[in-house]
Design an enzyme around this catalytic site. Structure first.
Site, PDB file in Angstrom:
ATOM      1  N   LYS A 104      -2.931  10.347  14.688  1.00  0.00           N
ATOM      2  CA  LYS A 104      -1.526  10.491  15.093  1.00  0.00           C
ATOM      3  C   LYS A 104      -1.453  11.414  16.295  1.00  0.00           C
ATOM      4  CE  LYS A 104       0.218   9.565  10.552  1.00  0.00           C
ATOM      5  NZ  LYS A 104       0.143   8.131  10.787  1.00  0.00           N
ATOM      6  N   LYS A 109       0.854  -1.186   0.000  1.00  0.00           N
ATOM      7  CA  LYS A 109       0.000   0.000   0.000  1.00  0.00           C
ATOM      8  C   LYS A 109       0.896   1.245   0.000  1.00  0.00           C
ATOM      9  CE  LYS A 109      -0.075   1.868   4.398  1.00  0.00           C
ATOM     10  NZ  LYS A 109      -0.565   2.752   5.333  1.00  0.00           N
ATOM     11  N   HIS A 124      -6.145  -0.557   6.326  1.00  0.00           N
ATOM     12  CA  HIS A 124      -6.150  -1.334   7.579  1.00  0.00           C
ATOM     13  C   HIS A 124      -7.529  -1.399   8.257  1.00  0.00           C
ATOM     14  CE1 HIS A 124      -1.944  -1.085   6.930  1.00  0.00           C
ATOM     15  NE2 HIS A 124      -1.741   0.080   7.501  1.00  0.00           N
ATOM     16  N   GLU A 169      -2.080   6.138  17.284  1.00  0.00           N
ATOM     17  CA  GLU A 169      -0.617   6.262  17.193  1.00  0.00           C
ATOM     18  C   GLU A 169      -0.153   7.435  18.054  1.00  0.00           C
ATOM     19  OE1 GLU A 169       0.567   5.281  12.738  1.00  0.00           O
ATOM     20  OE2 GLU A 169      -0.981   6.803  12.789  1.00  0.00           O
TER      21      GLU A 169
HETATM   22  N1  LIG Z   1       8.498   1.973   5.111  1.00  0.00           N
HETATM   23  C1  LIG Z   1       7.425   1.332   5.500  1.00  0.00           C
HETATM   24  O1  LIG Z   1       7.307   0.892   6.652  1.00  0.00           O
HETATM   25  C2  LIG Z   1       6.287   1.111   4.548  1.00  0.00           C
HETATM   26  C3  LIG Z   1       5.049   0.669   5.072  1.00  0.00           C
HETATM   27  C4  LIG Z   1       4.003   0.429   4.195  1.00  0.00           C
HETATM   28  C5  LIG Z   1       4.185   0.619   2.837  1.00  0.00           C
HETATM   29  N2  LIG Z   1       5.387   1.064   2.346  1.00  0.00           N
HETATM   30  C6  LIG Z   1       5.527   1.194   0.893  1.00  0.00           C
HETATM   31  O2  LIG Z   1       6.699   0.473   0.501  1.00  0.00           O
HETATM   32  C7  LIG Z   1       7.362   1.125  -0.564  1.00  0.00           C
HETATM   33  C8  LIG Z   1       8.787   1.494  -0.141  1.00  0.00           C
HETATM   34  O3  LIG Z   1       8.710   2.385   0.977  1.00  0.00           O
HETATM   35  P1  LIG Z   1      10.001   2.884   1.752  1.00  0.00           P
HETATM   36  O4  LIG Z   1       9.506   3.512   2.992  1.00  0.00           O
HETATM   37  O5  LIG Z   1      11.005   1.827   1.862  1.00  0.00           O
HETATM   38  O6  LIG Z   1      10.533   4.044   0.779  1.00  0.00           O
HETATM   39  P2  LIG Z   1      12.013   4.630   0.704  1.00  0.00           P
HETATM   40  O7  LIG Z   1      12.703   4.551   2.013  1.00  0.00           O
HETATM   41  O8  LIG Z   1      11.874   5.963   0.053  1.00  0.00           O
HETATM   42  O9  LIG Z   1      12.751   3.626  -0.282  1.00  0.00           O
HETATM   43  C9  LIG Z   1      12.393   3.532  -1.620  1.00  0.00           C
HETATM   44  C10 LIG Z   1      13.510   2.804  -2.366  1.00  0.00           C
HETATM   45  O10 LIG Z   1      13.147   2.810  -3.748  1.00  0.00           O
HETATM   46  C11 LIG Z   1      14.320   3.031  -4.489  1.00  0.00           C
HETATM   47  N3  LIG Z   1      14.069   3.591  -5.808  1.00  0.00           N
HETATM   48  C12 LIG Z   1      13.358   4.688  -6.138  1.00  0.00           C
HETATM   49  N4  LIG Z   1      13.426   4.877  -7.471  1.00  0.00           N
HETATM   50  C13 LIG Z   1      14.214   3.894  -7.981  1.00  0.00           C
HETATM   51  C14 LIG Z   1      14.681   3.554  -9.280  1.00  0.00           C
HETATM   52  N5  LIG Z   1      14.371   4.288 -10.356  1.00  0.00           N
HETATM   53  N6  LIG Z   1      15.454   2.487  -9.427  1.00  0.00           N
HETATM   54  C15 LIG Z   1      15.798   1.726  -8.358  1.00  0.00           C
HETATM   55  N7  LIG Z   1      15.402   1.993  -7.100  1.00  0.00           N
HETATM   56  C16 LIG Z   1      14.614   3.071  -6.914  1.00  0.00           C
HETATM   57  C17 LIG Z   1      15.088   4.025  -3.651  1.00  0.00           C
HETATM   58  O11 LIG Z   1      16.420   3.954  -4.064  1.00  0.00           O
HETATM   59  P3  LIG Z   1      17.512   5.076  -3.709  1.00  0.00           P
HETATM   60  O12 LIG Z   1      17.901   4.721  -2.310  1.00  0.00           O
HETATM   61  O13 LIG Z   1      18.560   4.853  -4.709  1.00  0.00           O
HETATM   62  O14 LIG Z   1      16.812   6.399  -3.827  1.00  0.00           O
HETATM   63  C18 LIG Z   1      14.871   3.484  -2.249  1.00  0.00           C
HETATM   64  O15 LIG Z   1      15.828   2.536  -1.905  1.00  0.00           O
HETATM   65  C19 LIG Z   1       6.495   2.319  -0.909  1.00  0.00           C
HETATM   66  O16 LIG Z   1       5.600   1.919  -1.899  1.00  0.00           O
HETATM   67  C20 LIG Z   1       5.768   2.602   0.400  1.00  0.00           C
HETATM   68  O17 LIG Z   1       4.584   3.291   0.186  1.00  0.00           O
HETATM   69  C21 LIG Z   1       6.425   1.303   3.179  1.00  0.00           C
END
Ligand SMILES: NC(=O)c1ccc[n+]([C@@H]2O[C@H](COP(=O)([O-])OP(=O)(O)OC[C@H]3O[C@@H](n4cnc5c(N)ncnc54)[C@H](OP(=O)(O)O)[C@@H]3O)[C@@H](O)[C@H]2O)c1
Length: 489
Positions: A337, A145, A237, A213
């Site tokens: 939040k 999501k 959720h 939260e």
């Molecule tokens: N974090 C959570 O707990 C959480 C919870 C629920 C859902 N999500 C979902 O999960 C996904 C990832 O979230 P996140 O929090 O991990 O985001 P994030 O910390 O911003 O990480 C995103 C990753 O994607 C990579 N990326 C972006 N563009 C790219 C490209 N052109 N080629 C290769 N890699 C690329 C980035 O690489 P670089 O490091 O090189 O920029 C980074 O490593 C999203 O869809 C988010 O909505 C996350």
């Protein structure tokens, strides 16, 4: 139920990101500890970083040390790290996918792609994989999501992915579906005649679902401000929890049967629009206040904030269903939040006793409650009245609780939702995942609410101090029905 652990090549897109480091790596390490990963499974992390395999292994260890709540065991680590590979992949570069294809073991392993990247690059991944036949069955793909920000954008993602992958290959994560307590809700309802026979509007008075939260925006202002608490938490959720509480018994416990019943509930949600928005919903935004004795700033003073933002950080919705079973049983949802406590729970409140044999003793018989706590500790509790033991007046009553902890001393392994969901994806079991229609039906119900807030002539945004339970109006919404929020304790 599928219970085969297969050899997989798990490709993580976005290995440097927060999700991959904070959730996926620790969960995979734990699956290694539980001996749940096939000996030939490989984890192929990818991203734009220029890391060697050796460098990535070091980075992965640092992440696991940071985010796992236990010491790393070197024997387990050695086994786990032998599975780790790193490949430089920029999603926009076609050549990178050709390199990826060269290292995948398509004949012996199931290929699973985990899109831990922003949704804006999802479609490029689907297309690139499709162009070189890396999408073909039995490959699987996991997406997280938010699936869009409205029905139209959600459909667009679903259309893009379905050009290259069959529904049976797509694993849409809502991590609440991997929680022990949520899975237990299905067991509780369908394995116990006590609850099975009581699960209707003759016995149940109303339902409360709270996800509270204490954290604020945590440097995600840009992301969050475009979403707001309703799109970020309710669309997925809270509605998922509601559907599991309200669904009819599925034909069996296969993913399709469960999802079919959940879809019926999403379709049965009564519309909230401009006509009833003010009586059915409350939206709020936090101002400065105190959390655990520390002063915290307002939403509009968070780093990167637009001081004119009207985005809600709190929402409370009274939901009614238009089916016979739940006629007259409201579901009160609230989430926010910077609230007073961090906790999540479901409270099923049973109807008042139709008679009171104890009224001569001035007892006002309190309503029975079934409480399913999701956070901080997952447990199930029943609130009831009992006689005070001893030689007191014969029928003196007191409130009592029976509680069952879902992770007891004998079963002390606290399973994180991501551990369960990654394992299910490796087994090809979709029962804890969300299907296309669920995502779209949920947006169909959410969109008119967002639209009605936008078009309202009144200012629907109520302010609340950080560290409280949200705007007073959220109490009013339930109290005007003669009910009250179950107090967290
Ligand atoms: N974090 C959570 O707990 C959480 C919870 C629920 C859902 N999500 C979902 O999960 C996904 C990832 O979230 P996140 O929090 O991990 O985001 P994030 O910390 O911003 O990480 C995103 C990753 O994607 C990579 N990326 C972006 N563009 C790219 C490209 N052109 N080629 C290769 N890699 C690329 C980035 O690489 P670089 O490091 O090189 O920029 C980074 O490593 C999203 O869809 C988010 O909505 C996350």
């Amino acid at each position: 139920m599928i219970d085969t652990i297969q050899a997989c090549d798990l490709v993580i897109f976005g290995a440097k990101g927060d999700l991959a480091q904070r959730k996926l790596l620790p969960a995979l390490y734990k699956l290694e500890e539980y001996k749940k990963i096939h000996p030939d499974t490989r984890i192929i992390a990818s991203g734009r970083a220029d890391w060697t395999r050796k460098e990535y292994i070091k980075i992965a260890k640092t992440a696991i040390k940071k985010f796992l709540t236990q010491e790393i065991n070197e024997n387990i680590w050695n086994k786990f790290s032998a599975r780790l590979y790193f490949l430089n992949v920029d999603i926009f570069k076609e050549l990178c996918f050709i390199e990826l294809k060269k290292i995948l073991n398509q004949t012996k392993s199931i290929i699973i792609y985990y899109c831990a990247v922003p949704p804006s690059v999802f479609s490029t991944i689907f297309k690139r994989l499709g162009q070189i036949n890396l999408n073909l069955f039995p490959a699987r793909i996991i997406i997280e999501k938010p699936l869009g920000v409205c029905l139209k954008t959600c459909k667009a993602i679903n259309d893009q992915i379905s050009k290259y992958f069959l529904e049976s290959q797509i694993f849409r994560i809502d991590h609440y579906l991997g929680k022990e307590s949520i899975l237990n809700l299905i067991s509780l309802r369908f394995a116990n005649s006590l609850f099975f026979n009581s699960w209707n509007n003759k016995i149940i008075d109303h339902v409360q679902i709270t996800i509270s939260e204490q954290v604020g925006i945590e440097n995600r202002w840009n992301y969050f401000d475009k979403m707001g608490q309703t799109k970020d938490m309710v669309q997925n959720h809270l509605l998922q929890i509601l559907t599991i509480i309200a669904m009819d018994p599925p034909k069996n416990i296969s993913s399709t049967s469960i999802q079919n019943e959940k879809i019926k509930i999403l379709r049965a949600l009564k519309t909230i629009n401009s006509e009833n928005i003010n009586i059915k919903t409350v939206r709020g935004q936090y101002t400065e206040g105190n959390i655990q004795g520390k002063k915290v700033s307002s939403y509009l003073e968070e780093k990167g904030a637009n001081v004119k933002s009207q985005t809600e950080t709190f929402v409370c919705i009274k939901v009614d269903l238009k089916n016979d079973q739940w006629f007259g049983v409201p579901f009160y949802l609230r989430t926010g939040k910077r609230l007073a406590e961090k906790y999540s729970e479901i409270v099923i409140v049973f109807k008042k006793m139709p008679i009171n044999l104890f009224k001569n003793n001035n007892y006002n018989l309190s309503q029975n409650k079934l409480i399913i706590r999701l956070d901080p500790n997952e447990n199930i509790q029943i609130d009831f009245l009992k006689k005070i033991s001893g030689l007191n007046e014969i029928y003196q009553l007191k409130n009592e609780k029976i509680q069952s902890n879902l992770f007891t001393k004998t079963n002390s392994k606290k399973i994180d939702a991501y551990e369960r969901l990654l394992l299910a994806a490796m087994k090809g079991d979709q029962s804890c995942f969300v299907c296309r229609e669920e995502t779209e039906e949920a947006w169909k119900w959410i969109d008119p609410i967002i639209e009605a807030w936008k078009n309202s002539k009144e200012n629907t945004l109520k302010l609340y101090a950080a560290g409280t339970w949200g705007p007073q109006n959220a109490d009013d919404i339930i109290m005007k029905d003669g009910r009250y929020w179950h107090k967290f304790h």
